[in-house]
Structure formats: structure tokens, C-alpha cells
Design a protein around this motif. Structure first.
Motif, PDB file in Angstrom:
ATOM      1  N   ARG A  31       0.942  -1.269   0.134  1.00  0.00           N
ATOM      2  CA  ARG A  31       0.030   0.068  -0.076  1.00  0.00           C
ATOM      3  C   ARG A  31       0.737   1.353   0.139  1.00  0.00           C
ATOM      4  O   ARG A  31       2.021   1.231   0.175  1.00  0.00           O
ATOM      5  N   GLY A  32       0.063   2.215  -0.286  1.00  0.00           N
ATOM      6  CA  GLY A  32       1.132   3.475  -0.291  1.00  0.00           C
ATOM      7  C   GLY A  32       2.280   3.530  -1.476  1.00  0.00           C
ATOM      8  O   GLY A  32       2.016   3.186  -2.310  1.00  0.00           O
ATOM      9  N   VAL A  33       3.424   3.693  -0.658  1.00  0.00           N
ATOM     10  CA  VAL A  33       4.669   3.852  -1.794  1.00  0.00           C
ATOM     11  C   VAL A  33       4.969   2.674  -2.468  1.00  0.00           C
ATOM     12  O   VAL A  33       5.381   2.354  -3.483  1.00  0.00           O
ATOM     13  N   PHE A  34       4.704   1.288  -1.394  1.00  0.00           N
ATOM     14  CA  PHE A  34       4.868   0.150  -1.737  1.00  0.00           C
ATOM     15  C   PHE A  34       4.010  -0.432  -3.104  1.00  0.00           C
ATOM     16  O   PHE A  34       4.116  -1.591  -3.409  1.00  0.00           O
ATOM     17  N   ALA A  35       2.770   0.291  -3.122  1.00  0.00           N
ATOM     18  CA  ALA A  35       1.703  -0.149  -4.173  1.00  0.00           C
ATOM     19  C   ALA A  35       1.956   0.937  -5.325  1.00  0.00           C
ATOM     20  O   ALA A  35       1.278   0.520  -6.583  1.00  0.00           O
ATOM     21  N   ALA A  36       2.394   1.974  -5.244  1.00  0.00           N
ATOM     22  CA  ALA A  36       2.546   2.948  -6.339  1.00  0.00           C
ATOM     23  C   ALA A  36       3.268   2.246  -7.497  1.00  0.00           C
ATOM     24  O   ALA A  36       4.190   1.519  -7.348  1.00  0.00           O
ATOM     25  N   ARG A  37       3.126   2.974  -8.785  1.00  0.00           N
ATOM     26  CA  ARG A  37       3.795   2.271  -9.943  1.00  0.00           C
ATOM     27  C   ARG A  37       4.570   3.600 -10.416  1.00  0.00           C
ATOM     28  O   ARG A  37       4.767   3.750 -11.755  1.00  0.00           O
ATOM     29  N   ASN A  38       5.102   4.568  -9.550  1.00  0.00           N
ATOM     30  CA  ASN A  38       5.814   5.639 -10.139  1.00  0.00           C
ATOM     31  C   ASN A  38       7.280   5.393  -9.922  1.00  0.00           C
ATOM     32  O   ASN A  38       7.681   4.274  -9.664  1.00  0.00           O
ATOM     33  N   ARG A  39       8.263   6.292 -10.644  1.00  0.00           N
ATOM     34  CA  ARG A  39       9.694   6.086 -10.549  1.00  0.00           C
ATOM     35  C   ARG A  39      10.254   5.842  -9.232  1.00  0.00           C
ATOM     36  O   ARG A  39      11.053   5.227  -8.965  1.00  0.00           O
ATOM     37  N   GLU A  40       9.727   6.762  -8.373  1.00  0.00           N
ATOM     38  CA  GLU A  40      10.452   6.721  -6.893  1.00  0.00           C
ATOM     39  C   GLU A  40      10.091   5.474  -6.167  1.00  0.00           C
ATOM     40  O   GLU A  40      10.937   4.973  -5.429  1.00  0.00           O
ATOM     41  N   ALA A  41       8.752   4.932  -6.460  1.00  0.00           N
ATOM     42  CA  ALA A  41       8.631   3.701  -5.869  1.00  0.00           C
ATOM     43  C   ALA A  41       9.394   2.609  -6.362  1.00  0.00           C
ATOM     44  O   ALA A  41       9.952   1.617  -5.743  1.00  0.00           O
ATOM     45  N   ARG A  42       9.432   2.649  -7.496  1.00  0.00           N
ATOM     46  CA  ARG A  42      10.277   1.506  -8.091  1.00  0.00           C
ATOM     47  C   ARG A  42      11.800   1.602  -7.785  1.00  0.00           C
ATOM     48  O   ARG A  42      12.431   0.669  -7.447  1.00  0.00           O
ATOM     49  N   ALA A  43      12.453   2.869  -7.665  1.00  0.00           N
ATOM     50  CA  ALA A  43      13.827   2.991  -7.227  1.00  0.00           C
ATOM     51  C   ALA A  43      13.901   2.370  -5.657  1.00  0.00           C
ATOM     52  O   ALA A  43      14.864   1.678  -5.419  1.00  0.00           O
ATOM     53  N   LEU A  44      13.090   2.682  -4.849  1.00  0.00           N
ATOM     54  CA  LEU A  44      12.783   2.151  -3.435  1.00  0.00           C
ATOM     55  C   LEU A  44      12.795   0.607  -3.459  1.00  0.00           C
ATOM     56  O   LEU A  44      13.720   0.030  -2.890  1.00  0.00           O
ATOM     57  N   ARG A  45      11.966   0.129  -4.383  1.00  0.00           N
ATOM     58  CA  ARG A  45      11.971  -1.372  -4.438  1.00  0.00           C
ATOM     59  C   ARG A  45      13.103  -1.964  -4.823  1.00  0.00           C
ATOM     60  O   ARG A  45      13.632  -2.941  -4.426  1.00  0.00           O
ATOM     61  N   SER A  46      13.665  -1.325  -5.923  1.00  0.00           N
ATOM     62  CA  SER A  46      14.992  -2.030  -6.587  1.00  0.00           C
ATOM     63  C   SER A  46      16.323  -1.786  -5.690  1.00  0.00           C
ATOM     64  O   SER A  46      17.170  -2.604  -5.836  1.00  0.00           O
ATOM     65  N   ALA A  47      16.069  -0.893  -4.910  1.00  0.00           N
ATOM     66  CA  ALA A  47      17.540  -0.890  -3.877  1.00  0.00           C
ATOM     67  C   ALA A  47      17.646  -1.947  -3.116  1.00  0.00           C
ATOM     68  O   ALA A  47      18.721  -2.302  -2.469  1.00  0.00           O
ATOM     69  N   PHE A  48      16.922  -2.985  -2.877  1.00  0.00           N
ATOM     70  CA  PHE A  48      16.750  -4.253  -2.155  1.00  0.00           C
ATOM     71  C   PHE A  48      17.249  -5.265  -3.147  1.00  0.00           C
ATOM     72  O   PHE A  48      17.210  -6.415  -2.631  1.00  0.00           O
ATOM     73  N   ALA A  49      17.640  -5.013  -4.444  1.00  0.00           N
ATOM     74  CA  ALA A  49      17.999  -6.078  -5.283  1.00  0.00           C
ATOM     75  C   ALA A  49      19.384  -6.670  -4.962  1.00  0.00           C
ATOM     76  O   ALA A  49      19.916  -6.944  -5.933  1.00  0.00           O
ATOM     77  N   GLY A  50      19.890  -6.747  -3.939  1.00  0.00           N
ATOM     78  CA  GLY A  50      21.084  -7.323  -3.784  1.00  0.00           C
ATOM     79  C   GLY A  50      21.111  -8.484  -2.819  1.00  0.00           C
ATOM     80  O   GLY A  50      19.994  -9.029  -2.470  1.00  0.00           O
ATOM     81  N   ARG A  51      22.244  -9.282  -2.652  1.00  0.00           N
ATOM     82  CA  ARG A  51      22.316 -10.366  -1.953  1.00  0.00           C
ATOM     83  C   ARG A  51      22.191 -10.161  -0.359  1.00  0.00           C
ATOM     84  O   ARG A  51      21.804 -11.082   0.156  1.00  0.00           O
ATOM     85  N   GLN A  52      22.335  -8.688   0.258  1.00  0.00           N
ATOM     86  CA  GLN A  52      22.458  -8.669   1.484  1.00  0.00           C
ATOM     87  C   GLN A  52      21.013  -8.101   2.009  1.00  0.00           C
ATOM     88  O   GLN A  52      20.905  -7.496   3.026  1.00  0.00           O
ATOM     89  N   SER A  53      19.883  -7.913   1.162  1.00  0.00           N
ATOM     90  CA  SER A  53      18.780  -7.303   1.430  1.00  0.00           C
ATOM     91  C   SER A  53      17.613  -8.052   0.871  1.00  0.00           C
ATOM     92  O   SER A  53      17.789  -8.736  -0.464  1.00  0.00           O
ATOM     93  N   ARG A  54      16.572  -8.077   1.502  1.00  0.00           N
ATOM     94  CA  ARG A  54      15.117  -8.505   0.949  1.00  0.00           C
ATOM     95  C   ARG A  54      14.277  -7.602   1.340  1.00  0.00           C
ATOM     96  O   ARG A  54      13.992  -7.399   2.513  1.00  0.00           O
ATOM     97  N   LEU A  55      13.077  -7.504   0.436  1.00  0.00           N
ATOM     98  CA  LEU A  55      11.959  -6.660   0.591  1.00  0.00           C
ATOM     99  C   LEU A  55      10.845  -7.581   0.256  1.00  0.00           C
ATOM    100  O   LEU A  55      10.823  -8.101  -0.693  1.00  0.00           O
ATOM    101  N   ILE A  56       9.905  -7.944   1.258  1.00  0.00           N
ATOM    102  CA  ILE A  56       8.981  -8.750   1.489  1.00  0.00           C
ATOM    103  C   ILE A  56       7.688  -7.911   1.321  1.00  0.00           C
ATOM    104  O   ILE A  56       7.401  -7.243   2.382  1.00  0.00           O
TER     105      ILE A  56
END
Length: 109
Positions: A79-104
Motif C-alpha cells: 500500500r502507499g509507496v509500496f503499491a505505487a507504480r511511479n519512478r520513486e517507488a520502483r527505485a525504492l523497491r529496486s534498492a533491495f535487489a542485492g544479496r544482502q537485502s530482501r524486501l517482502i
């Protein structure tokens, strides 16, 4: 190093597995930064932007709390920022795309 599970504003179940998020990050990314700042040991000078967050969780060296664990896992409701489909929301979700982090991201209840 040790494994770690941070539940963004959530209660943990005592076995290292987290519960459902209990604090809202509905409005914007500032809500997210407010929720994680304390538990993650972010310094006052932390940039509160996706580039700073990516450096903190992937490169390390910013937070002694995060650095003391192998993996950072953040649970949020979709919900909120994690449901948005804008550039800022995608950037925040993609920051977790490493081996040392997970976004669930959970479907809201």
C-alpha cells in the motif's frame, strides 16, 4: 556476522521470523524512512533517499546495526509507496535487489 530479519514496524514471533507490518508507510517514502531509521541505526545525517539506502544496505559502512548482520529483510504491506507504480517507488523497491537485502511485500489484510 549473523542473519537478521527486520520487520518494518512489525512484531517478531521470537524465532527470527517476523509478523505483519504494524506501522503504516501509506503516504510517501518519508514514512518509510521514519519507520526504519531507529531499528536500522541510521545516523541523523542519513540522506533519506534511495541512493543512500542502496549504499547503506548493499555497500555497507553507514550503519553499525545493519553491518553486524548478513542479510536485512524488511516486511511491508502493499500500500502507499509500496503499491505505487511511479519512478520513486520502483527505485525504492529496486534498492533491495542485492544479496544482502530482501524486501517482502504482503497483500494488505
Amino acid at each position: 556476522m549473523r542473519g537478521w530479519l527486520l520487520c518494518c514496524g512489525a512484531e517478531e514471533d521470537g524465532n527470527g521470523a517476523g509478523g505483519r507490518p504494524t506501522r503504516s508507510v501509506d503516504r510517501d517514502p518519508d514514512d518509510f524512512w521514519d519507520v526504519i531509521a531507529g531499528p536500522c541505526g541510521l545516523p541523523e545525517w542519513f540522506g533519506r533517499n534511495t541512493e543512500a539506502w542502496r549504499d547503506t544496505i548493499q555497500t555497507r559502512g553507514i550503519s553499525d546495526v545493519i553491518d553486524s548482520y548478513d542479510v536485512l529483510v524488511v516486511h511491508v504491506d502493499k500500500r502507499g509507496v509500496f503499491a505505487a507504480r511511479n519512478r520513486e517507488a520502483r527505485a525504492l523497491r529496486s534498492a533491495f535487489a542485492g544479496r544482502q537485502s530482501r524486501l517482502i511485500v504482503h497483500e494488505p489484510s
